[in-house]
Design a protein around this motif. Structure first.
Motif, PDB file in Angstrom:
ATOM      1  N   GLU A 186       0.866  -1.177   0.000  1.00  0.00           N
ATOM      2  CA  GLU A 186       0.000   0.000   0.000  1.00  0.00           C
ATOM      3  C   GLU A 186       0.900   1.223   0.000  1.00  0.00           C
ATOM      4  O   GLU A 186       1.555   1.521   0.993  1.00  0.00           O
ATOM      5  CB  GLU A 186      -0.910  -0.002   1.231  1.00  0.00           C
ATOM      6  N   HIS A 187       0.938   1.939  -1.110  1.00  0.00           N
ATOM      7  CA  HIS A 187       1.816   3.094  -1.247  1.00  0.00           C
ATOM      8  C   HIS A 187       1.104   4.367  -0.792  1.00  0.00           C
ATOM      9  O   HIS A 187      -0.028   4.642  -1.199  1.00  0.00           O
ATOM     10  CB  HIS A 187       2.262   3.257  -2.709  1.00  0.00           C
ATOM     11  N   GLU A 188       1.765   5.132   0.047  1.00  0.00           N
ATOM     12  CA  GLU A 188       1.209   6.392   0.530  1.00  0.00           C
ATOM     13  C   GLU A 188       1.511   7.496  -0.477  1.00  0.00           C
ATOM     14  O   GLU A 188       2.654   7.686  -0.887  1.00  0.00           O
ATOM     15  CB  GLU A 188       1.816   6.738   1.887  1.00  0.00           C
ATOM     16  N   VAL A 189       0.484   8.220  -0.894  1.00  0.00           N
ATOM     17  CA  VAL A 189       0.638   9.318  -1.850  1.00  0.00           C
ATOM     18  C   VAL A 189       0.108  10.582  -1.181  1.00  0.00           C
ATOM     19  O   VAL A 189      -1.076  10.658  -0.838  1.00  0.00           O
ATOM     20  CB  VAL A 189      -0.128   9.041  -3.160  1.00  0.00           C
ATOM     21  N   VAL A 190       0.979  11.552  -0.980  1.00  0.00           N
ATOM     22  CA  VAL A 190       0.605  12.759  -0.244  1.00  0.00           C
ATOM     23  C   VAL A 190       0.011  13.806  -1.186  1.00  0.00           C
ATOM     24  O   VAL A 190       0.088  13.666  -2.414  1.00  0.00           O
ATOM     25  CB  VAL A 190       1.830  13.346   0.492  1.00  0.00           C
ATOM     26  N   PRO A 191      -0.602  14.868  -0.632  1.00  0.00           N
ATOM     27  CA  PRO A 191      -1.198  15.911  -1.471  1.00  0.00           C
ATOM     28  C   PRO A 191      -0.244  16.422  -2.542  1.00  0.00           C
ATOM     29  O   PRO A 191       0.937  16.658  -2.299  1.00  0.00           O
ATOM     30  CB  PRO A 191      -1.539  17.007  -0.456  1.00  0.00           C
ATOM     31  N   ASP A 192      -0.789  16.583  -3.747  1.00  0.00           N
ATOM     32  CA  ASP A 192       0.016  16.930  -4.916  1.00  0.00           C
ATOM     33  C   ASP A 192      -0.897  17.585  -5.946  1.00  0.00           C
ATOM     34  O   ASP A 192      -2.035  17.161  -6.130  1.00  0.00           O
ATOM     35  CB  ASP A 192       0.619  15.645  -5.496  1.00  0.00           C
ATOM     36  N   ALA A 193      -0.404  18.629  -6.609  1.00  0.00           N
ATOM     37  CA  ALA A 193      -1.205  19.309  -7.630  1.00  0.00           C
ATOM     38  C   ALA A 193      -1.099  18.637  -8.990  1.00  0.00           C
ATOM     39  O   ALA A 193      -1.769  19.050  -9.939  1.00  0.00           O
ATOM     40  CB  ALA A 193      -0.765  20.774  -7.743  1.00  0.00           C
ATOM     41  N   GLY A 246      -6.340  11.991 -10.091  1.00  0.00           N
ATOM     42  CA  GLY A 246      -6.463  13.435 -10.093  1.00  0.00           C
ATOM     43  C   GLY A 246      -5.591  14.099  -9.044  1.00  0.00           C
ATOM     44  O   GLY A 246      -4.893  13.432  -8.270  1.00  0.00           O
ATOM     45  N   PRO A 247      -5.610  15.442  -8.986  1.00  0.00           N
ATOM     46  CA  PRO A 247      -4.851  16.176  -7.968  1.00  0.00           C
ATOM     47  C   PRO A 247      -5.325  15.792  -6.568  1.00  0.00           C
ATOM     48  O   PRO A 247      -6.481  15.396  -6.379  1.00  0.00           O
ATOM     49  CB  PRO A 247      -5.170  17.648  -8.273  1.00  0.00           C
ATOM     50  N   LEU A 248      -4.443  15.931  -5.592  1.00  0.00           N
ATOM     51  CA  LEU A 248      -4.748  15.497  -4.234  1.00  0.00           C
ATOM     52  C   LEU A 248      -4.650  16.648  -3.239  1.00  0.00           C
ATOM     53  O   LEU A 248      -3.681  17.406  -3.263  1.00  0.00           O
ATOM     54  CB  LEU A 248      -3.784  14.390  -3.796  1.00  0.00           C
ATOM     55  N   GLU A 291     -13.283  17.841 -10.860  1.00  0.00           N
ATOM     56  CA  GLU A 291     -14.083  16.634 -10.638  1.00  0.00           C
ATOM     57  C   GLU A 291     -13.224  15.440 -10.230  1.00  0.00           C
ATOM     58  O   GLU A 291     -13.745  14.439  -9.714  1.00  0.00           O
ATOM     59  CB  GLU A 291     -14.872  16.289 -11.903  1.00  0.00           C
ATOM     60  N   LEU A 292     -11.920  15.537 -10.462  1.00  0.00           N
ATOM     61  CA  LEU A 292     -11.024  14.425 -10.145  1.00  0.00           C
ATOM     62  C   LEU A 292     -10.178  14.666  -8.907  1.00  0.00           C
ATOM     63  O   LEU A 292      -9.308  13.853  -8.590  1.00  0.00           O
ATOM     64  CB  LEU A 292     -10.108  14.139 -11.339  1.00  0.00           C
ATOM     65  N   VAL A 293     -10.397  15.787  -8.200  1.00  0.00           N
ATOM     66  CA  VAL A 293      -9.634  16.035  -6.977  1.00  0.00           C
ATOM     67  C   VAL A 293      -9.892  14.903  -5.988  1.00  0.00           C
ATOM     68  O   VAL A 293     -11.036  14.568  -5.670  1.00  0.00           O
ATOM     69  CB  VAL A 293     -10.011  17.391  -6.359  1.00  0.00           C
ATOM     70  N   ASN A 294      -8.817  14.270  -5.526  1.00  0.00           N
ATOM     71  CA  ASN A 294      -8.873  13.134  -4.597  1.00  0.00           C
ATOM     72  C   ASN A 294      -9.617  11.933  -5.166  1.00  0.00           C
ATOM     73  O   ASN A 294     -10.099  11.077  -4.414  1.00  0.00           O
ATOM     74  CB  ASN A 294      -9.515  13.542  -3.265  1.00  0.00           C
ATOM     75  N   ALA A 300      -9.352  30.348 -12.932  1.00  0.00           N
ATOM     76  CA  ALA A 300      -8.272  29.755 -13.726  1.00  0.00           C
ATOM     77  C   ALA A 300      -7.646  28.567 -12.995  1.00  0.00           C
ATOM     78  O   ALA A 300      -7.379  27.517 -13.593  1.00  0.00           O
ATOM     79  CB  ALA A 300      -7.208  30.806 -14.036  1.00  0.00           C
ATOM     80  N   PHE A 301      -7.424  28.721 -11.694  1.00  0.00           N
ATOM     81  CA  PHE A 301      -6.836  27.618 -10.931  1.00  0.00           C
ATOM     82  C   PHE A 301      -7.804  26.448 -10.824  1.00  0.00           C
ATOM     83  O   PHE A 301      -7.395  25.289 -10.958  1.00  0.00           O
ATOM     84  CB  PHE A 301      -6.422  28.101  -9.537  1.00  0.00           C
ATOM     85  N   LYS A 302      -9.077  26.729 -10.582  1.00  0.00           N
ATOM     86  CA  LYS A 302     -10.037  25.629 -10.474  1.00  0.00           C
ATOM     87  C   LYS A 302     -10.157  24.880 -11.795  1.00  0.00           C
ATOM     88  O   LYS A 302     -10.251  23.650 -11.812  1.00  0.00           O
ATOM     89  CB  LYS A 302     -11.401  26.155 -10.041  1.00  0.00           C
ATOM     90  N   ASP A 303     -10.131  25.609 -12.911  1.00  0.00           N
ATOM     91  CA  ASP A 303     -10.239  24.972 -14.221  1.00  0.00           C
ATOM     92  C   ASP A 303      -9.030  24.101 -14.538  1.00  0.00           C
ATOM     93  O   ASP A 303      -9.159  23.056 -15.184  1.00  0.00           O
ATOM     94  CB  ASP A 303     -10.407  26.026 -15.317  1.00  0.00           C
ATOM     95  N   ARG A 304      -7.845  24.530 -14.088  1.00  0.00           N
ATOM     96  CA  ARG A 304      -6.629  23.844 -14.498  1.00  0.00           C
ATOM     97  C   ARG A 304      -6.099  22.829 -13.476  1.00  0.00           C
ATOM     98  O   ARG A 304      -5.579  21.780 -13.867  1.00  0.00           O
ATOM     99  CB  ARG A 304      -5.543  24.876 -14.799  1.00  0.00           C
ATOM    100  N   VAL A 305      -6.181  23.143 -12.182  1.00  0.00           N
ATOM    101  CA  VAL A 305      -5.683  22.190 -11.180  1.00  0.00           C
ATOM    102  C   VAL A 305      -6.781  21.651 -10.279  1.00  0.00           C
ATOM    103  O   VAL A 305      -6.552  20.688  -9.533  1.00  0.00           O
ATOM    104  CB  VAL A 305      -4.551  22.782 -10.313  1.00  0.00           C
ATOM    105  N   GLY A 306      -7.956  22.268 -10.301  1.00  0.00           N
ATOM    106  CA  GLY A 306      -9.064  21.719  -9.547  1.00  0.00           C
ATOM    107  C   GLY A 306      -9.329  22.372  -8.218  1.00  0.00           C
ATOM    108  O   GLY A 306     -10.345  22.082  -7.578  1.00  0.00           O
ATOM    109  N   PHE A 307      -8.412  23.245  -7.765  1.00  0.00           N
ATOM    110  CA  PHE A 307      -8.639  23.917  -6.488  1.00  0.00           C
ATOM    111  C   PHE A 307      -8.051  25.325  -6.515  1.00  0.00           C
ATOM    112  O   PHE A 307      -7.488  25.757  -7.519  1.00  0.00           O
ATOM    113  CB  PHE A 307      -8.082  23.115  -5.303  1.00  0.00           C
ATOM    114  N   SER A 308      -8.184  26.038  -5.414  1.00  0.00           N
ATOM    115  CA  SER A 308      -7.869  27.464  -5.354  1.00  0.00           C
ATOM    116  C   SER A 308      -6.372  27.736  -5.355  1.00  0.00           C
ATOM    117  O   SER A 308      -5.563  26.849  -5.050  1.00  0.00           O
ATOM    118  CB  SER A 308      -8.477  28.073  -4.088  1.00  0.00           C
TER     119      SER A 308
END
Length: 252
Positions: free
Chosen positions: A39-46, A65-67, A101-104, A185-193
C-alpha cells in the motif's frame, strides 16, 4: 502506483520526452520482477498521474487526479507499473471530466488516446526496455488534447520566480487580474484554489527538504521553505497529511 513523495528505491526514473517536456515532468517504471504487494502512501500533490499496470493477462490504466489529502494506492507483486507524472495544470483530456471533478479521485480508462488497452499492453510488453516503452507511449500522450494556455500559466510562471507564496489577492494584483478570474483559472486547471495550490507546493518542498537534509532542524526547514515557524509547518502537515514533519523524517 502514482509518483509517491519518497522515491521508490526499485523504480526507474525517466525524463519526459522532448515533445512533452512542458506537459510531463517525468516517467517512472517499476519492473514486474521487483514490484511488491504494498500500500503506497501518496501525499497531497497538484499533479495528475496516469498509471499503467502491466501483466501477462492485461493492461490496466488509471488516471489519478490532484490530491488535497493523503491516499493509499495498492500495487501487486509480479506486475509492471509505468507512470506518467503530468505537470500542474496539464491534465490531458483522457476522460470526460475536469480536474476539479477528479480532486482526490481516480478513474479507470478503457483506452488511452484512442488506443485500446489490449493493444497498448501488447506494445508496451513487447517494447523490451523502459526507453522503448516511453517511445511507444509518447505519440499517444502527444495527441491527447491539453488545456490551452491561460491565466493559470501566467500565475504559475510568476509563482516560480518568487521565494515565498503570494496571497491570492496579491497574486491577482501582480498579474492585473481580478481575484475571481484567478480563482476560476486555478479551479479549471488544477481543480482547487490558488491558496490550496501554494499550500500543497510548499508541503512538497518541505518534504523534499526533510528527505534531503536529515540533520537540519525542523525550525530551519520551516524558515527556509517559507513557513512562519515550526508550529505553522507542523499544523499544515497535520491538516494536509494527518501526520507531522517528524513522522515523515523518521520514515525517510
Amino acid at each position: 502506483m502514482p509518483a509517491t513523495t519518497p522515491p521508490l528505491p526499485w523504480s526507474q526514473w525517466m525524463p519526459a520526452p522532448a515533445s512533452l517536456v512542458d506537459r510531463v515532468e517525468f516517467l517512472l517504471w517499476v519492473p514486474p520482477e521487483v514490484s511488491v504487494t504494498h500500500e503506497h502512501e501518496v501525499v497531497p500533490d497538484a499533479n495528475v498521474d496516469l498509471l499503467l499496470e502491466l501483466s501477462g493477462e492485461r493492461c490496466r490504466a488509471v488516471l489519478y487526479g490532484p490530491l488535497t489529502r493523503t491516499i493509499h494506492v495498492a500495487s501487486q507483486a509480479g506486475r509492471g507499473y509505468l507512470v506518467a507524472h503530468f505537470r500542474p495544470g496539464a491534465m490531458p483530456r483522457l476522460v470526460d471530466a475536469s480536474p476539479s471533478e477528479l480532486v482526490n479521485e481516480s478513474v479507470e480508462l478503457r483506452e488511452v488516446a484512442g488506443l485500446s488497452l489490449d493493444e497498448l499492453g501488447e506494445r508496451l510488453l513487447a517494447a523490451g526496455s523502459p526507453q522503448r516503452m516511453r517511445e511507444e507511449l509518447t505519440p499517444l500522450l502527444t495527441r491527447a488534447p491539453y488545456p490551452p494556455g491561460d491565466s493559470f500559466d501566467r500565475a504559475l510562471r510568476h509563482l516560480l520566480t518568487r521565494p515565498e507564496p503570494l496571497r491570492p489577492s496579491a497574486l491577482a494584483e501582480a498579474l492585473h487580474l481580478s481575484t475571481r478570474t484567478l480563482q476560476r483559472a486555478f479551479k479549471d486547471r488544477v481543480g482547487f484554489s490558488p491558496r490550496t495550490y501554494t499550500r500543497i507546493t510548499r508541503l512538497q518542498e518541505a518534504l523534499t527538504a526533510l528527505r534531503e537534509h536529515p540533520t537540519r532542524s525542523l525550525s530551519e526547514v520551516a524558515h527556509r521553505i517559507g513557513y512562519a515557524d515550526h508550529a505553522h509547518m507542523t499544523r499544515e502537515f497535520r491538516e494536509l497529511t494527518g501526520r507531522t514533519p517528524s513522522d515523515y523524517r523518521r520514515a525517510a
